[in-house]
Design a protein around this motif. Structure first.
Motif, short mmCIF file in Angstrom:
data_model
loop_
_atom_site.label_atom_id
_atom_site.label_comp_id
_atom_site.label_asym_id
_atom_site.label_seq_id
_atom_site.Cartn_x
_atom_site.Cartn_y
_atom_site.Cartn_z
N GLU A 55 0.83 -1.21 0.00
CA GLU A 55 0.00 0.00 0.00
C GLU A 55 0.86 1.26 0.00
O GLU A 55 0.59 2.22 -0.72
CB GLU A 55 -0.95 -0.01 1.20
CG GLU A 55 -1.89 1.16 1.25
CD GLU A 55 -2.92 1.20 0.12
OE1 GLU A 55 -3.64 2.21 0.02
OE2 GLU A 55 -3.03 0.23 -0.67
N ARG A 56 1.93 1.26 0.79
CA ARG A 56 2.81 2.45 0.84
C ARG A 56 3.44 2.72 -0.53
O ARG A 56 3.47 3.86 -0.98
CB ARG A 56 3.90 2.27 1.90
CG ARG A 56 3.37 2.35 3.32
CD ARG A 56 4.48 2.36 4.35
NE ARG A 56 5.33 1.17 4.35
CZ ARG A 56 5.12 0.08 5.08
NH1 ARG A 56 4.08 0.00 5.89
NH2 ARG A 56 5.96 -0.93 5.03
N LEU A 59 0.75 4.03 -3.00
CA LEU A 59 0.40 5.44 -2.75
C LEU A 59 1.54 6.37 -3.16
O LEU A 59 1.30 7.44 -3.73
CB LEU A 59 0.04 5.65 -1.28
CG LEU A 59 -1.23 4.96 -0.80
CD1 LEU A 59 -1.42 5.20 0.70
CD2 LEU A 59 -2.45 5.42 -1.58
N THR A 70 -2.29 11.26 -1.26
CA THR A 70 -2.57 10.47 -0.07
C THR A 70 -1.29 10.07 0.66
O THR A 70 -1.25 10.09 1.89
CB THR A 70 -3.38 9.22 -0.43
OG1 THR A 70 -4.50 9.61 -1.23
CG2 THR A 70 -3.88 8.49 0.80
N TYR A 71 -0.25 9.72 -0.08
CA TYR A 71 0.99 9.30 0.56
C TYR A 71 1.50 10.40 1.49
O TYR A 71 1.76 10.16 2.66
CB TYR A 71 2.06 8.94 -0.48
CG TYR A 71 3.35 8.47 0.17
CD1 TYR A 71 3.56 7.13 0.41
CD2 TYR A 71 4.32 9.37 0.58
CE1 TYR A 71 4.72 6.69 1.04
CE2 TYR A 71 5.48 8.95 1.21
CZ TYR A 71 5.67 7.61 1.43
OH TYR A 71 6.81 7.18 2.06
N SER A 72 1.65 11.60 0.97
CA SER A 72 2.16 12.71 1.80
C SER A 72 1.20 13.08 2.91
O SER A 72 1.63 13.42 4.01
CB SER A 72 2.45 13.94 0.93
OG SER A 72 3.59 13.72 0.15
N ASP A 73 -0.10 13.00 2.63
CA ASP A 73 -1.08 13.32 3.66
C ASP A 73 -0.96 12.36 4.84
O ASP A 73 -1.11 12.76 6.00
CB ASP A 73 -2.50 13.25 3.10
CG ASP A 73 -2.80 14.36 2.10
OD1 ASP A 73 -2.02 15.35 2.03
OD2 ASP A 73 -3.80 14.24 1.37
N GLU A 74 -0.68 11.10 4.56
CA GLU A 74 -0.60 10.08 5.61
C GLU A 74 0.80 9.93 6.21
O GLU A 74 0.92 9.62 7.40
CB GLU A 74 -1.04 8.72 5.06
CG GLU A 74 -2.51 8.66 4.72
CD GLU A 74 -2.95 7.31 4.19
OE1 GLU A 74 -2.11 6.38 4.08
OE2 GLU A 74 -4.14 7.19 3.86
N ARG A 75 1.85 10.14 5.41
CA ARG A 75 3.20 9.80 5.86
C ARG A 75 4.18 10.96 5.83
O ARG A 75 5.32 10.81 6.22
CB ARG A 75 3.76 8.65 5.03
CG ARG A 75 2.94 7.38 5.21
CD ARG A 75 3.50 6.22 4.43
NE ARG A 75 4.90 5.95 4.64
CZ ARG A 75 5.41 5.23 5.64
NH1 ARG A 75 4.61 4.70 6.54
NH2 ARG A 75 6.71 5.01 5.72
#
Length: 134
Positions: A55-56, A59, A70-75
């Protein structure tokens, strides 16, 4: 003849041009099918379930190629080299990673120009992750 006013055509991102989320999910899923059985790469994933890693990467690649953030928003910031520092990434790992990614890219059946653009980035990314000379 009807002219289209300058500036009204929207440029499609690479993400959109290759089929969007579904294409990147197929790419990364196929890649991790290879990783799951690879004696060099599998030990780099301490989790028994490769799903979170899949998933990482999905994204990240979607965001990199113009999809949702989404990647930056989450990580946060990707910081790829920093995130890979705990792992010994040598030439053997590089080659194994590219071998599985080559299979995954080939499975997509992309247009030649898209395939070349994606592959060039993946080769660059793999080389930039090497952190061990041996």
């Amino acid at each position: 003849m009807n002219e289209i006013p300058r500036g009204t055509l929207e440029q499609q991102t690479f993400f959109e041009s290759v089929g969007g989320e579904e294409t990147f999910r197929r790419l990364v899923h196929r890649f991790y099918e290879g990783v799951a059985e690879d004696p060099v790469l599998r030990p780099m994933y301490p989790e028994e379930d490769l799903g979170p890693a899949e998933e990482r990467l999905t994204l990240f690649l979607m965001q990199y190629w113009g999809g949702p953030r989404t990647y930056s928003d989450e990580r946060g910031h990707p910081r790829l080299r920093m995130r890979h520092t705990p792992f010994r990434v040598d030439r053997a790992a590089h080659d194994a990673w590219l071998r599985h990614m080559r299979d995954a890219v080939d499975s997509l059946g992309l247009a030649p120009e898209h395939e070349r653009q994606l592959w060039d980035y993946l080769v660059y990314a793999a080389a930039s992750m090497i952190n061990t000379a041996e």
